[in-house]
Design a protein around this motif. Structure first.
Motif, short mmCIF file in Angstrom:
data_model
loop_
_atom_site.label_atom_id
_atom_site.label_comp_id
_atom_site.label_asym_id
_atom_site.label_seq_id
_atom_site.Cartn_x
_atom_site.Cartn_y
_atom_site.Cartn_z
N GLY A 13 0.78 -1.23 0.00
CA GLY A 13 0.00 0.00 0.00
C GLY A 13 0.81 1.28 0.00
N ALA A 14 2.12 1.18 -0.22
CA ALA A 14 2.96 2.39 -0.17
C ALA A 14 2.88 3.23 -1.44
CB ALA A 14 4.41 1.99 0.09
N GLY A 15 2.40 2.67 -2.53
CA GLY A 15 2.30 3.41 -3.79
C GLY A 15 3.36 3.05 -4.80
N LYS A 16 3.94 1.86 -4.68
CA LYS A 16 5.03 1.43 -5.56
C LYS A 16 4.64 1.42 -7.03
CE LYS A 16 5.26 -2.55 -3.47
NZ LYS A 16 4.29 -2.33 -2.37
N THR A 17 3.50 0.80 -7.31
CA THR A 17 3.11 0.60 -8.71
C THR A 17 2.77 1.93 -9.38
OG1 THR A 17 2.30 -1.61 -8.17
CG2 THR A 17 1.56 -0.66 -10.24
N THR A 18 2.11 2.81 -8.65
CA THR A 18 1.78 4.13 -9.20
C THR A 18 3.04 4.88 -9.59
OG1 THR A 18 -0.26 4.29 -7.89
CG2 THR A 18 0.70 6.35 -8.68
N ILE A 131 2.01 3.30 9.16
CA ILE A 131 1.04 2.22 9.03
C ILE A 131 -0.37 2.75 8.74
CG2 ILE A 131 -0.01 0.23 10.19
CD1 ILE A 131 3.00 -0.07 9.49
N ASN A 132 -0.75 3.85 9.36
CA ASN A 132 -2.10 4.37 9.11
C ASN A 132 -2.28 4.82 7.66
OD1 ASN A 132 -0.41 6.60 9.45
ND2 ASN A 132 -2.02 7.86 10.36
N LYS A 133 -1.22 5.34 7.04
CA LYS A 133 -1.26 5.72 5.63
C LYS A 133 -1.37 4.46 4.75
CE LYS A 133 -0.42 8.22 1.83
NZ LYS A 133 -1.38 9.19 1.26
N LEU A 134 -0.62 3.43 5.09
CA LEU A 134 -0.69 2.17 4.34
C LEU A 134 -2.11 1.60 4.40
CD1 LEU A 134 2.63 0.51 5.57
CD2 LEU A 134 2.26 1.69 3.40
N GLN A 135 -2.68 1.58 5.60
CA GLN A 135 -4.03 1.03 5.76
C GLN A 135 -5.06 1.85 4.98
OE1 GLN A 135 -4.78 -1.78 6.74
NE2 GLN A 135 -3.87 -2.42 8.70
N ALA A 136 -4.88 3.15 4.96
CA ALA A 136 -5.81 4.00 4.20
C ALA A 136 -5.71 3.69 2.71
CB ALA A 136 -5.50 5.48 4.46
N ILE A 138 -4.66 0.86 1.39
CA ILE A 138 -5.19 -0.51 1.18
C ILE A 138 -6.71 -0.49 1.09
CG2 ILE A 138 -5.49 -2.73 2.34
CD1 ILE A 138 -2.58 -2.36 3.40
N LYS A 139 -7.34 0.27 1.96
CA LYS A 139 -8.80 0.37 1.93
C LYS A 139 -9.27 1.07 0.65
CE LYS A 139 -9.83 0.14 6.87
NZ LYS A 139 -8.55 -0.55 7.17
N LYS A 140 -8.52 2.07 0.22
CA LYS A 140 -8.91 2.84 -0.97
C LYS A 140 -8.86 1.98 -2.22
CE LYS A 140 -7.77 7.12 -3.44
NZ LYS A 140 -6.86 8.30 -3.48
N ARG A 141 -7.86 1.14 -2.35
CA ARG A 141 -7.77 0.32 -3.57
C ARG A 141 -8.69 -0.90 -3.51
NH1 ARG A 141 -1.45 -1.53 -3.17
NH2 ARG A 141 -1.64 -3.31 -1.74
N ASN A 142 -9.18 -1.23 -2.32
CA ASN A 142 -10.34 -2.11 -2.16
C ASN A 142 -10.16 -3.51 -2.76
OD1 ASN A 142 -12.91 -2.55 -1.13
ND2 ASN A 142 -13.91 -2.05 -3.07
N ARG A 143 -8.99 -4.12 -2.50
CA ARG A 143 -8.85 -5.54 -2.81
C ARG A 143 -9.40 -6.32 -1.61
NH1 ARG A 143 -2.59 -4.71 -4.48
NH2 ARG A 143 -2.94 -3.54 -6.42
N GLU A 144 -10.40 -7.11 -1.85
CA GLU A 144 -11.14 -7.72 -0.75
C GLU A 144 -10.25 -8.50 0.21
OE1 GLU A 144 -14.89 -10.82 -0.07
OE2 GLU A 144 -14.38 -10.08 -2.09
N TYR A 153 1.47 -7.03 11.10
CA TYR A 153 2.08 -7.62 9.91
C TYR A 153 2.76 -6.54 9.07
CZ TYR A 153 2.45 -10.16 5.47
OH TYR A 153 2.91 -10.73 4.30
N LEU A 154 2.09 -5.43 8.86
CA LEU A 154 2.68 -4.33 8.09
C LEU A 154 3.93 -3.78 8.79
CD1 LEU A 154 -0.55 -2.39 7.05
CD2 LEU A 154 0.85 -3.89 5.61
N PHE A 155 3.87 -3.69 10.11
CA PHE A 155 5.02 -3.18 10.86
C PHE A 155 6.22 -4.11 10.70
CE2 PHE A 155 7.57 -2.92 14.74
CZ PHE A 155 7.91 -1.58 14.73
#
Length: 210
Positions: A13-18, A131-136, A138-144, A153-155
């Motif tokens: 969720g860090a934005g690597k692909t973008t 972590i809160n940015k990563l979670q945001a 992750i939720k935004k891209r909405n992969r179930e 786990y992220l930490f």
């Protein structure tokens, strides 16, 4: 363009692909993207990590190796650079977090045989986000299957990446991606592009986004 092979890395969720897409477009570079959706064990892993971690990591390593070897072997002479959204070493880093000790030792033996045949990038761009940015994201891209990823786990993934980079003194551009918006804010892309123009020895070099 100073570098023939650039890798963008970071946590889930860090934005690597973008960022990889934007850099490839800017430099007219060939792009290598993680084909995570092809891994049939990924949704099962998030439901039952203990049962599916080992086949998950084996599948990822095999696919990454195949993709890297094919792309680097058939590099287009008219595209001077290659930009990837993953480091092959992430196989080992994720396995270190997901696998129990005995399985990790077996996995590492396989990795040690394979990784010597894969080209290491000239420079690494690491996107570091809280972590809160990563979670945001992750939720935004909405992969179930990602929606229940725990903070712990992220930490652990974050700590494993940063420890590896520092321990091996890898030439790395660290970007504080706490407020990153590479698509919407041109100044954020400018920071990355300017960072790539500088000369570095090995080691980590830190940049903040405006």
């Amino acid at each position: 363009m100073k570098y023939r092979f650039i890798t963008v890395e970071g946590n889930i969720g860090a934005g690597k692909t973008t960022l990889t897409h934007l850099l490839a477009k800017h430099f007219n570079a060939k792009i290598i993207l993680e084909e995570f959706a092809d891994n049939p064990f990924l949704p099962k892993f998030y439901e039952n990590p203990q049962q599916y971690a080992f086949p998950l990591e084996l599948f990822f390593m095999a696919e990454r190796y195949k993709q890297m070897k094919e792309t680097l072997r058939h590099n287009d002479l008219f595209q001077e650079a290659i930009i990837s959204d993953y480091l092959f070493t992430k196989c080992l880093l994720f396995a270190k977090v997901t696998l129990p000790e005995e399985e990790f030792r077996l996995y590492q033996r396989l990795y040690d045989i394979i990784h010597q045949q894969v080209t290491f990038p000239d420079i690494l761009i690491y996107l570091h986000a809280p972590i809160n940015k990563l979670q945001a994201n992750i939720k935004k891209r909405n992969r179930e299957y990602e929606q229940s990823i725990p903070n712990d786990y992220l930490f652990k993934i974050q700590e494993t990446y940063t420890s590896y980079i520092k321990e091996h003194n890898i030439k790395t551009i660290f970007i504080d991606a706490s407020n990153a918006d590479f698509l919407g804010n041109p100044k954020h892309m400018e920071v990355v592009l300017e960072a790539l123009e500088r000369d570095y020895d090995n080691g980590q070099h830190y940049f903040s986004l405006p």
